[in-house]
Design a protein around this motif. Structure first.
Motif, PDB file in Angstrom:
ATOM      1  N   ALA A 152       6.544 -14.979   0.744  1.00  0.00           N
ATOM      2  CA  ALA A 152       7.301 -15.147   1.985  1.00  0.00           C
ATOM      3  C   ALA A 152       6.420 -14.756   3.162  1.00  0.00           C
ATOM      4  CB  ALA A 152       8.558 -14.281   1.938  1.00  0.00           C
ATOM      5  N   GLY A 153       6.940 -14.998   4.347  1.00  0.00           N
ATOM      6  CA  GLY A 153       6.251 -14.594   5.564  1.00  0.00           C
ATOM      7  C   GLY A 153       5.788 -15.787   6.372  1.00  0.00           C
ATOM      8  N   GLN A 154       5.497 -15.524   7.616  1.00  0.00           N
ATOM      9  CA  GLN A 154       5.035 -16.550   8.542  1.00  0.00           C
ATOM     10  C   GLN A 154       3.513 -16.513   8.648  1.00  0.00           C
ATOM     11  OE1 GLN A 154       7.483 -18.622  10.024  1.00  0.00           O
ATOM     12  NE2 GLN A 154       8.728 -17.505   8.557  1.00  0.00           N
ATOM     13  N   GLN A 155       2.886 -17.653   8.644  1.00  0.00           N
ATOM     14  CA  GLN A 155       1.463 -17.860   8.891  1.00  0.00           C
ATOM     15  C   GLN A 155       0.564 -16.838   8.208  1.00  0.00           C
ATOM     16  OE1 GLN A 155       1.700 -18.066  13.133  1.00  0.00           O
ATOM     17  NE2 GLN A 155       2.543 -20.130  13.094  1.00  0.00           N
ATOM     18  N   GLU A 156      -0.122 -15.981   8.978  1.00  0.00           N
ATOM     19  CA  GLU A 156      -1.086 -15.045   8.404  1.00  0.00           C
ATOM     20  C   GLU A 156      -0.423 -14.078   7.417  1.00  0.00           C
ATOM     21  OE1 GLU A 156      -0.830 -15.232  11.907  1.00  0.00           O
ATOM     22  OE2 GLU A 156      -2.443 -16.708  12.104  1.00  0.00           O
ATOM     23  N   GLU A 157       0.814 -13.700   7.709  1.00  0.00           N
ATOM     24  CA  GLU A 157       1.529 -12.778   6.815  1.00  0.00           C
ATOM     25  C   GLU A 157       1.745 -13.423   5.447  1.00  0.00           C
ATOM     26  OE1 GLU A 157       5.772 -10.370   6.514  1.00  0.00           O
ATOM     27  OE2 GLU A 157       5.538 -11.959   7.996  1.00  0.00           O
ATOM     28  N   ARG A 158       2.048 -14.702   5.417  1.00  0.00           N
ATOM     29  CA  ARG A 158       2.265 -15.421   4.167  1.00  0.00           C
ATOM     30  C   ARG A 158       0.976 -15.434   3.340  1.00  0.00           C
ATOM     31  NH1 ARG A 158       6.651 -18.451   3.782  1.00  0.00           N
ATOM     32  NH2 ARG A 158       6.929 -19.907   2.087  1.00  0.00           N
ATOM     33  N   LEU A 159      -0.127 -15.753   3.999  1.00  0.00           N
ATOM     34  CA  LEU A 159      -1.419 -15.753   3.318  1.00  0.00           C
ATOM     35  C   LEU A 159      -1.749 -14.359   2.792  1.00  0.00           C
ATOM     36  CD1 LEU A 159      -4.078 -17.089   2.470  1.00  0.00           C
ATOM     37  CD2 LEU A 159      -4.930 -16.633   4.796  1.00  0.00           C
TER      38      LEU A 159
END
Length: 171
Positions: A152-159
């Protein structure tokens, strides 16, 4: 020998982006989704038999790319995607797909969460069924006892969350 990592999950959950970003991070290769190009070039609505063609080619490409990878191979989709797609669309699934799910030999499945906004695309069909599809993926992975982590997470957080999962499980 490189670890085989499947990126799987419902439509519009960032599978392709995540596979590409992980391959860049780990300086390795990734396998794009075969269905996208196949359906774009088809020139007609797809049918039940097209899903088998897609599954067989994705399986082949995933296996061929194993020789090119170092440390990890990231596969942007795999046969659970085609199984769920077949069952939802047609109420049945090709036996070949069922049999070959067990032959994929992934070390880990990264299940992309539905926390990203839906992005319309002519090849996407179910914007209002995301939670239902997420549950289908979880049920499929758990019933087969396949190792997986929800990413889960958006953009850099997901990676970052995917990298953390890889380091904890197979790193």
């Amino acid at each position: 020998m490189s670890k085989r990592i499947a990126i799987t999950g419902p439509e519009s959950t960032g599978k392709s982006s995540l596979a590409s970003e992980l391959a860049t991070h780990y300086e390795t290769t990734w396998v794009p989704e075969f269905a996208r190009g196949y359906l774009s070039d088809l020139g007609r609505p797809y049918n039940y038999d097209d899903i088998l063609v897609i599954a067989m080619n994705q399986f082949r490409l995933n296996n061929e790319a194993t020789q090119l990878a170092n440390r990890f191979l990231f596969c942007d989709t795999e046969l659970i995607v085609t199984k769920i797609w077949c069952e939802v669309k047609y109420g049945k699934c090709h036996q070949w797909i069922e049999e070959h799910i067990l032959k994929q030999n992934f070390d880990l499945y990264l299940l992309t969460d539905i926390d990203l906004p839906w992005e319309p695309d002519p090849q996407r069909e179910h914007p209002h069924m995301r939670q239902h599809f997420m549950e289908l993926y979880i049920d499929e992975l758990e019933s087969r006892h396949f190792p997986y982590r929800i990413i889960a997470g958006q953009q850099e957080e997901r990676l970052k969350n995917a990298i953390t999962a890889l380091n904890e499980i197979v790193g």
